[in-house]
Design an enzyme around this catalytic site. Structure first.
Site, PDB file in Angstrom:
ATOM      1  N   ASP A  26     -11.541   2.034   3.422  1.00  0.00           N
ATOM      2  CA  ASP A  26     -11.803   0.593   3.337  1.00  0.00           C
ATOM      3  C   ASP A  26     -13.291   0.310   3.081  1.00  0.00           C
ATOM      4  OD1 ASP A  26      -9.803  -1.359   3.546  1.00  0.00           O
ATOM      5  OD2 ASP A  26      -9.464  -0.923   5.670  1.00  0.00           O
ATOM      6  N   GLN A  63      -4.955  -1.888   9.295  1.00  0.00           N
ATOM      7  CA  GLN A  63      -4.797  -3.212   8.704  1.00  0.00           C
ATOM      8  C   GLN A  63      -5.388  -4.285   9.628  1.00  0.00           C
ATOM      9  OE1 GLN A  63      -3.599  -3.705   5.606  1.00  0.00           O
ATOM     10  NE2 GLN A  63      -3.906  -5.900   5.761  1.00  0.00           N
ATOM     11  N   LYS A 117       0.835  -1.204   0.000  1.00  0.00           N
ATOM     12  CA  LYS A 117       0.000   0.000   0.000  1.00  0.00           C
ATOM     13  C   LYS A 117       0.872   1.258   0.000  1.00  0.00           C
ATOM     14  CE  LYS A 117      -3.760  -2.620   1.962  1.00  0.00           C
ATOM     15  NZ  LYS A 117      -4.495  -3.126   3.115  1.00  0.00           N
TER      16      LYS A 117
HETATM   17  N1  GUN Z   1      -6.680  -7.260   5.725  1.00  0.00           N
HETATM   18  C1  GUN Z   1      -6.878  -8.018   4.632  1.00  0.00           C
HETATM   19  N2  GUN Z   1      -7.542  -7.321   3.687  1.00  0.00           N
HETATM   20  C2  GUN Z   1      -7.758  -6.090   4.206  1.00  0.00           C
HETATM   21  C3  GUN Z   1      -8.391  -4.916   3.703  1.00  0.00           C
HETATM   22  O1  GUN Z   1      -8.902  -4.851   2.589  1.00  0.00           O
HETATM   23  N3  GUN Z   1      -8.407  -3.849   4.550  1.00  0.00           N
HETATM   24  C4  GUN Z   1      -7.875  -3.896   5.797  1.00  0.00           C
HETATM   25  N4  GUN Z   1      -7.959  -2.805   6.554  1.00  0.00           N
HETATM   26  N5  GUN Z   1      -7.286  -4.966   6.285  1.00  0.00           N
HETATM   27  C5  GUN Z   1      -7.232  -6.057   5.497  1.00  0.00           C
END
Ligand code: GUN
Length: 289
Positions: free
Chosen positions: A121, A98, A54
């Protein structure tokens, strides 16, 4: 006839290139630079990889990314305080905590603490509600990526029979709502569905997100179906496969996503898309559809 491959790597690269242009334009016209805060709690190896990806995407597109790392034994209050600080940071357009979080922290409480207008998200109940009603809000990245793959592959959604296999909050339910918004007729299947094959054979568009290899086999699809495989499963032999029996189903489908290289690369592209749109809202300029 072998299916056309829906190339998520190429489509996501195209979206990222378009976003880099949007970021440049936004900076020139408004001097706003989109900012994403990424919060990592603990040292889950997979989470560290995702957070790194990211950050790299932000750098490539010209977004500012700020990374916050809390120790694995951080308290819920410490995380909630950090979220509050980021809610009030005028240079942060998106907050991503996350997941999964360590067990002493209530994930739902943390998600609810993120300001809905920074929830890139799309997990906050307010954004889930906006998705249900069909008003403007952040859409969760993986299902939103599915919709972008379908649209950029010129798949007709209006009036299509769309079948979703899987009812998770992260993929199944939101993708069904997005397909409904696109005027498809939707059916959602799950582990208690009586005759999965019978329902799947009705599908013009089939989205599979169960986390189980070979959930969908060739006898369960009709000729010409468009298949989006959201699954990512590691087999004992180390091979990465989706939820669909790709080799057999691709002989009947008109188009299909591979694993890897289908839905996977779209998730981060859509996170960037949501963050750029959030910055556009801050700058008071029209957002991307
Ligand atoms: N962990 C796995 N996929 C995601 C996601 O799309 N967003 C977040 N915040 N955590 C994750």
């Amino acid at each position: 006839m072998a299916a056309k491959i829906i190339d998520g790597k190429a489509i996501s690269a195209q979206i990222r290139a378009e976003l880099a242009e949007e970021v440049k334009k936004l900076q020139q016209e408004t001097s706003v630079t989109p900012g994403l805060a990424v919060v990592l709690v603990g040292d889950n190896p997979a989470s560290k990889v995702y957070v790194g990806q990211k950050e790299k995407a932000c750098e490539e597109l010209g977004l500012v990314s700020k990374k916050y790392v809390l120790p694995g034994d951080a308290s819920e209050k410490e995380l909630l305080d950090l979220v509050e600080q980021l809610n009030n940071d005028p240079e942060i357009d998106g907050i991503l905590v996350q997941l999964p979080l360590p067990k002493q922290i209530d994930e739902n409480k943390v998600i609810a603490a993120i300001h809905p207008d920074k929830d890139v998200d799309g997990f906050h109940p307010v954004n889930v509600g906006r998705l249900v009603i069909g008003t403007e809000g952040f859409k969760p990245c993986t299902p939103y990526g599915v919709i972008h793959l379908l649209k950029r592959s010129d798949v007709q959604l209006t009036g299509a029979e769309a079948v979703v296999v899987g009812r998770s909050n992260i993929v199944g339910k939101p993708v069904a709502l997005m397909l409904l918004q696109e005027n498809a007729t939707i059916t959602v299947c799950h582990s208690k569905t009586k005759d999965l094959g019978e329902v799947c054979r009705r599908a013009d568009v089939l989205v599979v997100a169960t986390g189980r290899p070979k959930t969908v086999t060739a006898d369960m699809v009709k000729d010409g179906v468009v298949v989006i495989d959201v699954g990512v499963n590691r087999l004992e032999n180390g091979k990465l496969v989706g939820d669909v029996d790709f080799d057999a189903v691709s002989q009947k489908a008109s188009a299909i996503t591979p694993v890897p290289g289908g839905v996977g690369p779209m998730t981060i592209a859509m996170l960037m898309y949501n963050t750029v749109n959030s910055a556009k809202r801050r700058a008071g300029v029209p957002v991307m559809a």
